[in-house]
Scaffold this active site. Structure first.
Site, PDB file in Angstrom:
ATOM      1  N   SER A   1      15.129  84.596  -5.245  1.00  0.00           N
ATOM      2  CA  SER A   1      15.663  83.336  -4.719  1.00  0.00           C
ATOM      3  C   SER A   1      15.898  82.358  -5.859  1.00  0.00           C
ATOM      4  O   SER A   1      15.196  82.389  -6.880  1.00  0.00           O
ATOM      5  CB  SER A   1      14.685  82.717  -3.719  1.00  0.00           C
ATOM      6  OG  SER A   1      15.090  81.410  -3.358  1.00  0.00           O
TER       7      SER A   1
ATOM      8  N   GLY B   1      11.143  95.527   4.952  1.00  0.00           N
ATOM      9  CA  GLY B   1      11.413  94.417   5.856  1.00  0.00           C
ATOM     10  C   GLY B   1      12.749  94.570   6.553  1.00  0.00           C
ATOM     11  O   GLY B   1      13.503  93.609   6.698  1.00  0.00           O
ATOM     12  N   ALA B   2      13.049  95.785   7.022  1.00  0.00           N
ATOM     13  CA  ALA B   2      14.396  96.101   7.514  1.00  0.00           C
ATOM     14  C   ALA B   2      14.565  95.949   9.016  1.00  0.00           C
ATOM     15  O   ALA B   2      15.611  96.308   9.544  1.00  0.00           O
ATOM     16  CB  ALA B   2      14.760  97.531   7.106  1.00  0.00           C
ATOM     17  N   ASN B   3      13.560  95.421   9.708  1.00  0.00           N
ATOM     18  CA  ASN B   3      13.694  95.328  11.164  1.00  0.00           C
ATOM     19  C   ASN B   3      14.386  94.042  11.620  1.00  0.00           C
ATOM     20  O   ASN B   3      14.716  93.895  12.797  1.00  0.00           O
ATOM     21  CB  ASN B   3      12.330  95.437  11.838  1.00  0.00           C
ATOM     22  CG  ASN B   3      11.370  94.351  11.402  1.00  0.00           C
ATOM     23  OD1 ASN B   3      10.741  94.481  10.358  1.00  0.00           O
ATOM     24  ND2 ASN B   3      11.251  93.279  12.174  1.00  0.00           N
ATOM     25  N   SER B   4      14.642  93.110  10.696  1.00  0.00           N
ATOM     26  CA  SER B   4      15.296  91.861  11.093  1.00  0.00           C
ATOM     27  C   SER B   4      15.980  91.219   9.883  1.00  0.00           C
ATOM     28  O   SER B   4      15.790  91.650   8.748  1.00  0.00           O
ATOM     29  CB  SER B   4      14.269  90.868  11.679  1.00  0.00           C
ATOM     30  OG  SER B   4      13.323  90.487  10.685  1.00  0.00           O
ATOM     31  N   GLY B   5      16.793  90.198  10.171  1.00  0.00           N
ATOM     32  CA  GLY B   5      17.390  89.390   9.119  1.00  0.00           C
ATOM     33  C   GLY B   5      18.256  90.164   8.147  1.00  0.00           C
ATOM     34  O   GLY B   5      18.960  91.107   8.494  1.00  0.00           O
ATOM     35  N   ILE B   6      18.189  89.747   6.888  1.00  0.00           N
ATOM     36  CA  ILE B   6      19.001  90.351   5.842  1.00  0.00           C
ATOM     37  C   ILE B   6      18.674  91.836   5.682  1.00  0.00           C
ATOM     38  O   ILE B   6      19.558  92.658   5.450  1.00  0.00           O
ATOM     39  CB  ILE B   6      18.777  89.609   4.511  1.00  0.00           C
ATOM     40  CG1 ILE B   6      19.251  88.161   4.631  1.00  0.00           C
ATOM     41  CG2 ILE B   6      19.506  90.301   3.368  1.00  0.00           C
ATOM     42  CD1 ILE B   6      18.871  87.302   3.447  1.00  0.00           C
ATOM     43  N   GLY B   7      17.390  92.186   5.808  1.00  0.00           N
ATOM     44  CA  GLY B   7      16.990  93.572   5.664  1.00  0.00           C
ATOM     45  C   GLY B   7      17.642  94.477   6.693  1.00  0.00           C
ATOM     46  O   GLY B   7      18.089  95.580   6.376  1.00  0.00           O
TER      47      GLY B   7
ATOM     48  N   TYR C   1       5.594  80.471  -2.757  1.00  0.00           N
ATOM     49  CA  TYR C   1       6.817  81.235  -2.554  1.00  0.00           C
ATOM     50  C   TYR C   1       7.659  81.246  -3.830  1.00  0.00           C
ATOM     51  O   TYR C   1       8.137  82.304  -4.274  1.00  0.00           O
ATOM     52  CB  TYR C   1       7.617  80.630  -1.406  1.00  0.00           C
ATOM     53  CG  TYR C   1       8.934  81.310  -1.139  1.00  0.00           C
ATOM     54  CD1 TYR C   1       8.989  82.494  -0.405  1.00  0.00           C
ATOM     55  CD2 TYR C   1      10.125  80.776  -1.617  1.00  0.00           C
ATOM     56  CE1 TYR C   1      10.201  83.124  -0.154  1.00  0.00           C
ATOM     57  CE2 TYR C   1      11.345  81.399  -1.382  1.00  0.00           C
ATOM     58  CZ  TYR C   1      11.378  82.573  -0.655  1.00  0.00           C
ATOM     59  OH  TYR C   1      12.581  83.188  -0.410  1.00  0.00           O
TER      60      TYR C   1
END
EC number: 1.1.1.-
Length: 352
Positions: free
Chosen positions: A260, A131-137, A293
């Site tokens: 989380s 999930g590295a294309n946005s946000g924390i990643g 979640y």
């Protein structure tokens, strides 16, 4: 020091000569840190004086910064036609006197990934971030790449993954980054990803299981499992199992599972106190996005703990982490109500 004289510079601070086994280095941002080769550790303070320093100004005339095939930064003196791994600016440093915090906490809510990695040389390390294309990643992948690591951005959308790679290369054109397709909602995709990675014959020093979905409506994956459970936990579980052999071969290595604090607000036991595995992949009638979640995040932690128990004796550690309260990212995009709530909270969140 001899290294400074080799670089054509005189030792301007002989009274602060480093002890045997120590080396003075600089980050790309110009901060000075000290490497202890005997104990294999780094620190900001001079081992004798306790002072902190940073370089003043740019490289001297005729000098240029380059990177070798291993990702190690070196410096070229075009005038005298020679190279050195020692930053010539080390002869022109100024002392820093940072205000020491009142508490013992090293990092806080205002710390950035780049600050935490200051002084780290990750050359030769291979990292996978899901999930590295946005946000924390994305911030994680970018920061690791800018510190010399070879980073693989494991993304569901190939186009977005390639865009993320280009954004990192715009900051440092010699960064070692590449995008590979990984859809955690498909166990077959997870298998194909690991096979493609193994075909590269590369080590794996850090695996960061970051990708997640939040607030998504009920749906089943192609594997007939509830999507939140599979994307957030089971897909990563399968990914780690398939890469376990590579991690062990690459030890010391580590797995980081982004969980989380919300894992505390759920349960996977029935009314009699027995584990009820049907709660992990519920039917549409029993589905509530927030509970799904939370349960997936609880599974993350249980998995990480057990993984660490099994693999840490062999040099592979595993840690589950909470990314921070009210960290603003795009994870809320699945439902307009979550987007509204995140928007209202935006002024009080930590920025990416």
């Amino acid at each position: 020091m001899a290294a400074l004289r080799y670089a054509g510079l005189e030792d301007t601070d002989s009274e602060e000569e480093l002890p045997p086994g120590w080396e003075e280095r600089s980050t790309r941002g110009g901060w000075i840190y000290y490497a202890n080769h005997l104990e294999e550790k780094t620190q900001w303070e001079h081992p004798k004086s306790g002072k902190r320093k940073r370089v003043a100004g740019g490289l001297p005339y005729g000098w240029e910064q380059e990177t070798d095939e291993n990702g190690q930064v070196y410096f070229v003196d075009h005038i005298n036609k020679r190279t050195t791994y020692l930053d010539p600016r080390l002869a022109f440093t100024v002392e820093e006197n940072p205000v020491k915090p009142a508490t013992r906490q090293r990092y806080d809510g205002s710390s950035t990934a780049m600050e935490i990695l200051q002084g780290r040389d990750l050359s030769g390390k291979v990292v996978i971030v899901t999930g590295a294309n946005s946000g924390i990643g994305f911030e994680t992948a970018k920061s690791l790449a800018l510190h010399g690591a070879h980073v693989i951005l494991a993304c569901r959308n190939a186009s977005r993954g390639n865009d993320a790679v280009q954004r990192i290369l715009e900051e440092w054109h010699k960064a070692k980054v590449e995008a590979m397709t990984l859809d955690l909602a498909s166990l077959q995709s997870v298998k194909h990803f690991t096979e493609a990675f193994k075909s590269k014959n590369m080590p794996l020093h850090i695996l960061i299981c970051n990708a997640a979905t939040f607030g998504a409506p009920w749906s089943l994956t192609e594997d007939n499992l509830e999507s939140t459970f599979q994307v957030n936990h089971l897909g990563h579980f399968y990914l780690v199992q398939l890469l376990e052999e590579v991690l062990l071969r690459s030890s010391p290595a580590r797995v980081v599972v982004v969980s989380s604090e919300s894992h505390r607000f759920t349960e996977i036991k029935d009314s009699s106190g027995k584990l009820n595995f049907s709660l992990l992949s519920p039917s549409k009638k029993e589905y509530w996005a927030m509970l799904a979640y939370n349960r997936s995040k609880l599974c993350n932690i249980l998995f990480s703990n057990e993984l660490n128990r099994r693999l840490s004796p062999h040099g592979v550690t595993s840690n589950s982490v909470h990314p921070g309260n009210m960290m603003y990212s795009s994870i809320h995009r699945n439902w307009w109500l979550y987007t509204l709530l995140f928007t209202l909270a935006r002024p009080f969140t930590k920025s990416m």
